[in-house]
Design a protein around this motif. Structure first.
Motif, mmCIF file in Angstrom:
data_model
loop_
_atom_site.group_PDB
_atom_site.id
_atom_site.type_symbol
_atom_site.label_atom_id
_atom_site.label_comp_id
_atom_site.label_asym_id
_atom_site.label_seq_id
_atom_site.Cartn_x
_atom_site.Cartn_y
_atom_site.Cartn_z
ATOM 1 N N ARG A 180 2.496 -4.610 -8.769
ATOM 2 C CA ARG A 180 3.700 -4.150 -8.240
ATOM 3 C C ARG A 180 3.183 -2.935 -7.491
ATOM 4 N NH1 ARG A 180 8.573 -3.137 -12.177
ATOM 5 N NH2 ARG A 180 9.566 -3.332 -9.870
ATOM 6 N N GLU A 181 1.888 -2.838 -6.956
ATOM 7 C CA GLU A 181 1.349 -1.611 -6.184
ATOM 8 C C GLU A 181 1.678 -0.335 -6.800
ATOM 9 O OE1 GLU A 181 2.973 -2.398 -2.143
ATOM 10 O OE2 GLU A 181 1.599 -4.251 -1.887
ATOM 11 N N PRO A 182 0.994 -0.069 -8.044
ATOM 12 C CA PRO A 182 1.587 1.406 -8.610
ATOM 13 C C PRO A 182 0.758 2.501 -7.819
ATOM 14 C CG PRO A 182 -0.277 0.039 -9.859
ATOM 15 C CD PRO A 182 0.234 -0.997 -8.500
ATOM 16 N N LYS A 183 1.181 3.617 -8.183
ATOM 17 C CA LYS A 183 0.754 4.833 -7.695
ATOM 18 C C LYS A 183 -0.502 5.439 -8.493
ATOM 19 C CE LYS A 183 5.011 6.779 -5.991
ATOM 20 N NZ LYS A 183 6.021 7.679 -6.027
ATOM 21 N N LEU A 184 -0.701 4.938 -9.951
ATOM 22 C CA LEU A 184 -1.509 5.147 -10.732
ATOM 23 C C LEU A 184 -2.022 4.041 -11.477
ATOM 24 C CD1 LEU A 184 -3.275 7.526 -12.248
ATOM 25 C CD2 LEU A 184 -1.126 7.628 -13.746
ATOM 26 N N VAL A 185 -3.255 3.789 -11.656
ATOM 27 C CA VAL A 185 -3.956 3.112 -12.462
ATOM 28 C C VAL A 185 -4.704 3.390 -13.613
ATOM 29 C CG1 VAL A 185 -5.318 0.831 -12.957
ATOM 30 C CG2 VAL A 185 -4.030 1.066 -10.817
ATOM 31 N N LEU A 186 -4.200 3.200 -15.045
ATOM 32 C CA LEU A 186 -4.913 4.017 -16.132
ATOM 33 C C LEU A 186 -5.835 2.666 -16.724
ATOM 34 C CD1 LEU A 186 -2.169 5.963 -17.688
ATOM 35 C CD2 LEU A 186 -3.914 6.889 -16.261
#
Length: 251
Positions: free
Chosen positions: A173-179
């Protein structure tokens, strides 16, 4: 205009934590402080490594960064939006749209194929994203070198392949943040290195910020900035001596 090259523009700030603490009640009139006075700023496209042993507050920090929990004191902003003012349904919307999670144990659906696992977050999308979910999921698996594995279920994939499926699911989903929470913990050293290189490369290409939380210094050192989490306090790792001292504390 002078002949001197202009300095590069600073990364757009995505996360800002100021004096964040998290405490929980343990008895009448008593509290346990898990995180204390955390300051952290993360720009879009940055890779941050946070290293610490078990019991230092890593899971609590991850929950706060992922909008699963809120600070007891201090302030936090996500993309300029004060977290304390975000309603619960809005926080869930941000998590689903803008935050991707990668876990140590993969958490794949065992009865679903690789492409069906990656499609799962897109089921909550709308419009083109929902209609094109299989194509988008297959394209992400292709980017991760799994184009010939899309119809295989997890039990037919190696540990490294399962983690890449989990990464594809977090990024589709093309996130802004990956944890990434101990993303190499279930992998051998070489496979873990390869997985981290893939995760680091794809997030850099997309402009997403990546925060890796780990007990492994070698994994943390792949980040552009490293921090140690000890006794609930977050401190920058600024030299080899600090890293060597921390390594002595880790299991």
């Amino acid at each position: 205009m002078s002949g001197t090259d202009a300095a590069p523009a600073p990364a757009t700030e995505l996360l800002s934590l100021r004096h964040v603490s998290r405490s929980v009640p343990i008895a009448e009139g008593q509290t346990l402080t898990i995180l204390a006075d955390i300051d952290l700023e993360v720009g879009a496209g940055e890779h941050i490594g946070i290293v610490g042993r078990s019991g230092t507050g890593k899971s609590t920090l991850l929950n706060i960064l992922g909008l699963l929990d809120a600070p007891s004191t201090g302030t936090m902003e996500f993309a300029g939006e004060p977290v304390q003012q975000i309603a619960r349904n809005r926080a869930a919307e941000i998590r689903g749209r803008d935050i991707g999670f990668v876990f140590q144990q993969f958490n794949l659906l065992p009865g679903r194929t690789a492409v069906e696992n990656v499609e799962a977050p897109l089921m909550y999308g709308t419009g083109r994203e929902f209609r094109n979910r299989r194509r988008l999921a297959a394209a992400m698996l292709e980017r991760l070198g799994l184009g010939d594995r899309i119809d295989m279920k997890p039990n037919r994939l190696s540990g490294g392949e399962q983690q890449r499926v989990a990464i594809a699911r977090s990024l589709v989903r093309e996130p802004k943040l990956v944890l990434a929470d101990e993303p190499t913990g279930a992998l051998d050293v070489e496979t873990g290195r390869q997985v981290m290189e893939i995760l680091d490369g794809i997030t850099k290409d997309s402009g997403a910020a990546l925060i890796t939380i780990t007990h492994d210094l070698a994994v943390a050192n792949m980040a552009s900035r490293q921090f140690s989490l000890s006794q609930g306090r977050l401190n920058p790792i600024v030299d080899g001596a600090t890293a060597e001292a921390l390594a002595g504390e880790l299991p």
